[in-house]
Design a protein around this motif. Structure first.
Motif, short mmCIF file in Angstrom:
data_model
loop_
_atom_site.label_atom_id
_atom_site.label_comp_id
_atom_site.label_asym_id
_atom_site.label_seq_id
_atom_site.Cartn_x
_atom_site.Cartn_y
_atom_site.Cartn_z
N VAL A 256 9.59 0.63 -2.99
CA VAL A 256 8.39 0.87 -3.44
C VAL A 256 7.29 -0.82 -2.82
N GLU A 257 6.63 -0.32 -2.51
CA GLU A 257 5.64 -0.89 -2.18
C GLU A 257 4.05 -1.11 -2.00
N GLY A 258 3.10 -1.26 -1.90
CA GLY A 258 1.25 -1.17 -2.00
C GLY A 258 0.44 -2.51 -1.88
N SER A 259 -0.83 -1.34 -1.68
CA SER A 259 -1.37 -2.33 -1.35
C SER A 259 -2.80 -2.95 -2.41
N GLY A 260 -3.49 -3.46 -2.13
CA GLY A 260 -4.67 -4.19 -3.60
C GLY A 260 -5.45 -3.22 -3.42
N TYR A 261 -5.89 -3.33 -4.64
CA TYR A 261 -7.23 -2.91 -5.20
C TYR A 261 -6.65 -1.43 -5.13
N SER A 262 -5.12 -0.92 -5.56
CA SER A 262 -4.85 0.70 -5.25
C SER A 262 -4.33 0.73 -6.06
N PRO A 263 -4.20 2.52 -6.87
CA PRO A 263 -2.49 2.22 -7.85
C PRO A 263 -1.24 2.06 -7.44
#
Length: 587
Positions: A256-263
Motif C-alpha cells: 500500500v503506497e500513496g502520494s501527499g495531498y491525496s487519499p
C-alpha cells in the motif's frame, strides 16, 4: 506585512533567579473511567511545585476540570467572568470513547464530551456545564474535541465563538470535514454553526483570534506529515505539483503506497492539484485549506481567506498589539511532525512564525511538509530512527528503543530514510520562521503581557507562551541531567529601540521543579501536566489552561510498555485532572 526592522534572535541559556516553596503536596491517584487500571497522579495543591521568578506568584484558579483547552474573559478588572472550554474526547484510545460513558454521546454528565464552565473572578463556578451535545444538534459535537473560545470584542464581549469538531479519534475515517467555527448563545444555551465543513483529520480547527472585523483560526494539517495514513488528505492553499515519490504504508501483500495531498493509498505521482481542492470530496471551496491560518469576515462567513500556510500544525495564534515592535502581526506557534505513519520523521522542531498576506492577498508560505523550520525535511538530522507508531513497524516490546522487530526496523531505515519530498517544488517562496523551539515541546498558547506584568525578567512588549510537552511518539528532547523542554511557560522579550535591529530573546519563566509533567512525580505533583493555552485576564494576570494527565507511549521507563494494558494506548485521558493556574505580578 513585513517586519519594520531587521531581525536577530538571542537564545538566553541562563534563567532568571527562581524561588519555590518547599511545601510538598500529597498525591492523589485517579483512574480512567473506562480503563480503571490506567491511573495517573493528580494533586494541584496551591501550585507550590511550579517555579516562577521573584516578583510573581502562581496559584490555582480552578481544578478538577475535564481536559480544558480554551479560556475567555468578559468584564473589567473589578468585575469579570471566566469562561473555560472543556474539550472532550481529544486523543486516541479505547479508554476515551465518549459513547461508552453513561448513556453515551448525549449524557449531560459525560466528562468526555465538550462543554463550557463559567467562573467568577475568584474561581467560584457559577454556571455550567453549558452547550453539552444534544440529540437535536443544538450543542457541541459529541466526539470532539472543541479547542478554543473567544469573544469577538475581547473583554468587552459581543458574540462568543468556539471551534469544535467530530474528530472521533477512535474511528479512523469518521472525522472528515467535521470541524466548525460556531457561536455559543449564552442566553439560550445553544450552539449555532458560523462556518461548517472545515477539514478534520490529524488536527481540526483550533485557536481563535479577532482583528479589524475578521475572525481568524488555526486550521491544523489533516495529516501528521503530508501523507494520509487513513485520515482526510491535506488541502493546499495554492496550486501545487506533487513529486514522483510514493510513501509506503504497508509492505503487504499487497503493498500500500500513496502520494501527499491525496487519499490514503492512492498513488498520484507528479500530479497537479489546484488551490483549495479537497481530495475527500473532489470539491474546491475557495479559502478553505489546512496547515494554515484562515480568516472570515465577522459579518459574512462566506468570505474565507488563507492568511498564511505551509504549517504542519500552527496551533497557537495571537496578534501583537499595534504599538508593539511586531506592529499587529499574527504570531503563530507551530507543532512539528512526529515519528509516525508512512512518512515518519524524528526531531522536527516546533516553529514560531509570522503570518500575513501580501498586498495582493496572497498568504505567506512557510514550506511544510518539505521544510521543517529552517531546514529541508530531507536533512539527515530528521531521519526516523524507528518507532512503534511508524507505519512499517511490527511491534516488538523486547526490542527497544525502537520496539519494532529487527526486520521491520530494517524496512523503516530502508524505505523511509532519507525523508522524501512531497512536492516537486515549492508553490511560492519559502519564508523562514522567526525562531525554533525544541522538538515535541508543543506550542499551545501565546499572549502579550500588559504593562503592569512587566518586571524583571520581562521587558516591555514581552510575551509568554505555553508548551504542552511531548506525547511520547519520539525520544525525549533532552538528555539527562538536562530537563526535557515542555510542560511549562516560557518568555519572549523584544527590544524596543527602533534604531537597532529587532532582537527576540527566549528564556524560562514558569516550570515544574521536577522538570517534567507533574503527574509523573509522586513527591512533587502540584504543577503543570499539559498546559494547552495561556491568556491574560482583565486583572492582568496570566491564566494557564492545563489539560491534565495523559498517559502516553513514552516518557518513562519501559517506553511503550508503560500502559498497564498495551491495547489501551496510544494516549489515555484522565477526566477531572484539568487545572487553571493563575500567575500574577506581586506588588
Amino acid at each position: 506585512m513585513q517586519l519594520r526592522r531587521p531581525l536577530t534572535l538571542t537564545a538566553v541559556l541562563g534563567v532568571a533567579p527562581l524561588v519555590m516553596s518547599p511545601i510538598a503536596a500529597q498525591a492523589a491517584t485517579v483512574s480512567n473511567p473506562l480503563c480503571p487500571t490506567e491511573t495517573a497522579i493528580y494533586a494541584p495543591g496551591h501550585a507550590q511545585d511550579i517555579v516562577v521568578p521573584p516578583g510573581f506568584q502562581v496559584s490555582v484558579f480552578a481544578k478538577g476540570l475535564n481536559m480544558p483547552t480554551g479560556i475567555a474573559f468578559h468584564g473589567n478588572k473589578n468585575n469579570f467572568k471566566v469562561y473555560v472550554l472543556e474539550s472532550g474526547h481529544g486523543v486516541p484510545s479505547r479508554c476515551n470513547d465518549q459513547t461508552k460513558i453513561g448513556s453515551g454521546n448525549f449524557d449531560p454528565t459525560n466528562p468526555l464530551t465538550p462543554d463550557v464552565l463559567v467562573f467568577d473572578k475568584f474561581g467560584n463556578k457559577i454556571a455550567g456545564p453549558l452547550f453539552k451535545p444534544t440529540a437535536s444538534g443544538g450543542g457541541f459535537q459529541p466526539a470532539g474535541p472543541a479547542v478554543d473560545i473567544g469573544f469577538e470584542r475581547g473583554f468587552a464581549g459581543g458574540r462568543l465563538f468556539a471551534t469544535d469538531s467530530n474528530q472521533s479519534t477512535d474511528t479512523p475515517g469518521g472525522n472528515i470535514n467535521s470541524s466548525r467555527v460556531v457561536i455559543l448563545n449564552l442566553a439560550t444555551g445553544t450552539v449555532s454553526p458560523f462556518i461548517s465543513n472545515l477539514p478534520t483529520g490529524d488536527h481540526p480547527s483550533e485557536q481563535l483570534a479577532f482583528k479589524d472585523g475578521w475572525i481568524y483560526w488555526s486550521q491544523g494539517s489533516t495529516t501528521n506529515n503530508g501523507v494520509s495514513d487513513g485520515e482526510q488528505p491535506d488541502i493546499p492553499c495554492q496550486p501545487i505539483t506533487l513529486s514522483k515519490n510514493l510513501f509506503i504504508s504497508s509492505l503487504g501483500p499487497p503493498v500500500v503506497e500513496g502520494s501527499g495531498y491525496s487519499p490514503f493509498g492512492v498513488p498520484n505521482a507528479g500530479a497537479t492539484i489546484p488551490a483549495f481542492f479537497n481530495g475527500s470530496n473532489n470539491q474546491i471551496r475557495t479559502g478553505v485549506c489546512d496547515g494554515a491560518t484562515l480568516r472570515a469576515r465577522l459579518n459574512n462567513p462566506n468570505v474565507i481567506q488563507a492568511y498564511g500556510w505551509g504549517h504542519r500544525n500552527g496551533y497557537a495564534i495571537r496578534f501583537a498589539p499595534d504599538d508593539h515592535p511586531l506592529a499587529g502581526q499574527l504570531l503563530v506557534g507551530e507543532d512539528g511532525p512526529d515519528e509516525r505513519g508512512a512518512r515518519p520523521s524524528n526531531g522536527a522542531p516546533e516553529v514560531l512564525s509570522l503570518d500575513y498576506q501580501d498586498p495582493s492577498g496572497t498568504p505567506v508560505y512557510h514550506g511544510w511538509p518539505d521544510r521543517f523550520g529552517f531546514l529541508a525535511s530531507s536533512q539527515a538530522v530528521f531521519n526516523p530512527t524507528g518507532g512503534p507508531s511508524d507505519a512499517l513497524c511490527v511491534f516488538d516490546p523486547t526490542n527497544g528503543p525502537s520496539f519494532c522487530t529487527p526486520a521491520s526496523l530494517a524496512n523503516i531505515l530502508k524505505f523511509d530514510v532519507p525523508i522524501a519530498d512531497v512536492l516537486a517544488f515549492p508553490p511560492a517562496p519559502i519564508v523562514a520562521p522567526v525562531a525554533l523551539e525544541a522538538a515535541d515541546s508543543s506550542f499551545t498558547g501565546i499572549d502579550f503581557a500588559p504593562n503592569s506584568f512587566v518586571r524583571d525578567p520581562l521587558q516591555p512588549g514581552a510575551a509568554l507562551y505555553s508548551l504542552e510537552g511531548d506525547f511520547g511518539f519520539s525520544p525525549p528532547n533532552a538528555t539527562a541531567p538536562a530537563p526535557e523542554v515542555g510542560h511549562e511557560v516560557k518568555l519572549i522579550n523584544f527590544n524596543q529601540d527602533s534604531n537597532l535591529p529587532l532582537q527576540i530573546s527566549f528564556q524560562n519563566f514558569a516550570r515544574n521543579n521536577t522538570g517534567d509533567q507533574a503527574f509523573i512525580s509522586t513527591t512533587n505533583p502540584a504543577g503543570f501536566d499539559r498546559p494547552t493555552n495561556l491568556r491574560f485576564g482583565p486583572d492582568e494576570c496570566a491564566y494557564v489552561v492545563d489539560y491534565g494527565a495523559v498517559r502516553d507511549p513514552g516518557g518513562g521507563p519501559g517506553g511503550p510498555t508503560r500502559f498497564v494494558d498495551p491495547l489501551d494506548g496510544p494516549l489515555v485521558q484522565f477526566p477531572g485532572t484539568g487545572t487553571i493556574f493563575k500567575i500574577c505580578a506581586t506588588q
